[in-house]
Design an enzyme around this catalytic site. Structure first.
Site, mmCIF file in Angstrom:
data_model
loop_
_atom_site.group_PDB
_atom_site.id
_atom_site.type_symbol
_atom_site.label_atom_id
_atom_site.label_comp_id
_atom_site.label_asym_id
_atom_site.label_seq_id
_atom_site.Cartn_x
_atom_site.Cartn_y
_atom_site.Cartn_z
ATOM 1 N N TYR A 30 13.450 -7.087 -4.117
ATOM 2 C CA TYR A 30 12.117 -6.755 -3.593
ATOM 3 C C TYR A 30 12.099 -6.901 -2.077
ATOM 4 O O TYR A 30 11.595 -6.017 -1.361
ATOM 5 C CB TYR A 30 11.075 -7.668 -4.237
ATOM 6 C CG TYR A 30 9.651 -7.386 -3.796
ATOM 7 C CD1 TYR A 30 9.088 -6.127 -3.966
ATOM 8 C CD2 TYR A 30 8.869 -8.386 -3.207
ATOM 9 C CE1 TYR A 30 7.780 -5.863 -3.567
ATOM 10 C CE2 TYR A 30 7.565 -8.130 -2.811
ATOM 11 C CZ TYR A 30 7.029 -6.869 -2.987
ATOM 12 O OH TYR A 30 5.742 -6.608 -2.584
ATOM 13 N N SER B 167 -5.254 1.188 -8.692
ATOM 14 C CA SER B 167 -5.541 -0.248 -8.796
ATOM 15 C C SER B 167 -5.218 -0.955 -7.483
ATOM 16 O O SER B 167 -4.577 -0.388 -6.593
ATOM 17 C CB SER B 167 -4.731 -0.887 -9.940
ATOM 18 O OG SER B 167 -3.341 -0.819 -9.659
ATOM 19 N N ILE C 243 -4.640 -2.650 -3.992
ATOM 20 C CA ILE C 243 -4.812 -2.237 -2.600
ATOM 21 C C ILE C 243 -5.030 -0.728 -2.497
ATOM 22 O O ILE C 243 -5.834 -0.257 -1.695
ATOM 23 C CB ILE C 243 -3.600 -2.681 -1.760
ATOM 24 C CG1 ILE C 243 -3.588 -4.211 -1.635
ATOM 25 C CG2 ILE C 243 -3.611 -2.029 -0.384
ATOM 26 C CD1 ILE C 243 -2.310 -4.776 -1.046
ATOM 27 N N GLY C 244 -4.334 0.041 -3.325
ATOM 28 C CA GLY C 244 -4.505 1.492 -3.305
ATOM 29 C C GLY C 244 -5.917 1.905 -3.670
ATOM 30 O O GLY C 244 -6.512 2.769 -3.016
ATOM 31 N N THR D 57 -0.883 6.889 -2.625
ATOM 32 C CA THR D 57 -0.013 6.734 -3.790
ATOM 33 C C THR D 57 -0.308 5.381 -4.441
ATOM 34 O O THR D 57 -0.584 4.398 -3.760
ATOM 35 C CB THR D 57 1.480 6.831 -3.417
ATOM 36 O OG1 THR D 57 1.853 5.697 -2.625
ATOM 37 C CG2 THR D 57 1.756 8.111 -2.630
ATOM 38 N N GLY D 58 -0.251 5.367 -5.759
ATOM 39 C CA GLY D 58 -0.599 4.131 -6.465
ATOM 40 C C GLY D 58 -2.051 3.762 -6.240
ATOM 41 O O GLY D 58 -2.380 2.595 -6.043
ATOM 42 N N GLY D 59 -2.928 4.765 -6.290
ATOM 43 C CA GLY D 59 -4.331 4.529 -5.928
ATOM 44 C C GLY D 59 -5.242 4.129 -7.065
ATOM 45 O O GLY D 59 -6.453 4.067 -6.884
#
Length: 274
Positions: A175, A42, A44-45, A38-40
């Site tokens: 956060y 940009s 770290i993803g 998920t969130g791939g």
């Protein structure tokens, strides 16, 4: 005669070992495995998807921005899926697509997250609170919840947390709380899924060079000052990289070398929390 026979035998064993070694080199550790990041698109993803693909996995990357996700997928050789982790309908659509097109999942990296804006508890607004919690906690929770039936027995789940989960710095309450909640759920999931040999682990980076701080709305001068201060606080005197985290996620996803690791939080921070 015995000496000649021994030499022939040793030669054949040696040749067999070379052949076997070549076959292992040709095989990647994640051949025939399906991974979701998920969130791939940009940071770290993206780096993790790249590492998984290098090791042979078929990788689906998700994200909210259609152009960014499709661009990243094209560069990586990944499968794009437009989904907002904070939207339960998107999560349900993702699960239906995976079940109908690909079947079971072997590796799940719950990576998508946002920092939100910095604010004291006194001045926190509900919009920022809801935005951060909906992505980082609620969205991550239900991404895991809905995908559990699609996980193969022996699958690996890795959750991207942060060292802030155990810190209490001013102006970062939401956060920090979102990541602390995520760690709690990941550990519970590790206990619940252990009978199926599904491992659930957390990776908690320290200061890492990604785009996430830019998205917090800080200007370049402020960001530069923060980076300089952080580097001075880190014993190794350098920032981490997305690739550093990606390699660890891949390590934890490997059921041959990490089969006895679950419910564990691995801190990757250059010694910052020492």
């Amino acid at each position: 005669m015995i000496l000649v026979y021994s030499v022939i035998l040793i030669t054949k064993v040696y040749q067999f070992e070379i052949t076997l070694s070549k076959k292992f080199k040709e095989m990647n550790k994640f051949d025939h495995k399906l991974a979701i990041v998920t969130g791939g698109n940009s940071g770290i993803g993206y780096a993790t998807a790249k590492e998984l693909i290098t090791e042979g996995a078929k990788v689906i990357i998700t994200g909210r921005r259609k152009e960014a996700v499709e661009k990243a997928a094209g560069e990586l050789g990944a499968i794009p899926f437009i989904a907002d982790q904070s939207n339960l309908e998107d999560i349900n659509m993702l699960c239906k697509e995976i079940e109908s097109q690909y079947g079971k999942v072997d590796i799940l990296f719950i990576n998508a997250g946002i920092t939100g804006t910095l604010s004291s508890i006194e001045n926190m607004n509900t919009e920022n609170f809801d935005s951060v919690m909906n992505v980082n906690f609620r969205g991550a929770y239900f991404t895991l919840s809905k995908l559990i039936p699609l996980l193969n027995n022996g699958a690996s789940v890795v959750v991207l947390s942060s060292i802030v989960a155990s810190t209490h710095k001013p102006n970062s309450s939401v956060y920090q709380a979102s990541k602390a909640a995520l760690n709690s759920i990941a550990k519970t999931a590790a206990a619940e899924l252990a009978p199926r040999k599904i491992r659930v682990n957390m990776v908690s980076p320290g200061p890492t060079k990604t785009e996430i701080m830019n998205k917090a709305g800080l200007d370049e001068k402020t960001l530069e000052g923060i980076n300089d201060w952080l580097i001075n606080e880190i014993p190794l005197k350098k920032m981490g990289t997305a690739e550093d985290i990606a390699k660890l996620v891949v390590y934890l996803s490997d059921d041959h070398i990490s089969s006895f690791i679950t419910g564990t939080e691995v801190i990757v921070d250059g010694g910052m929390v020492l």
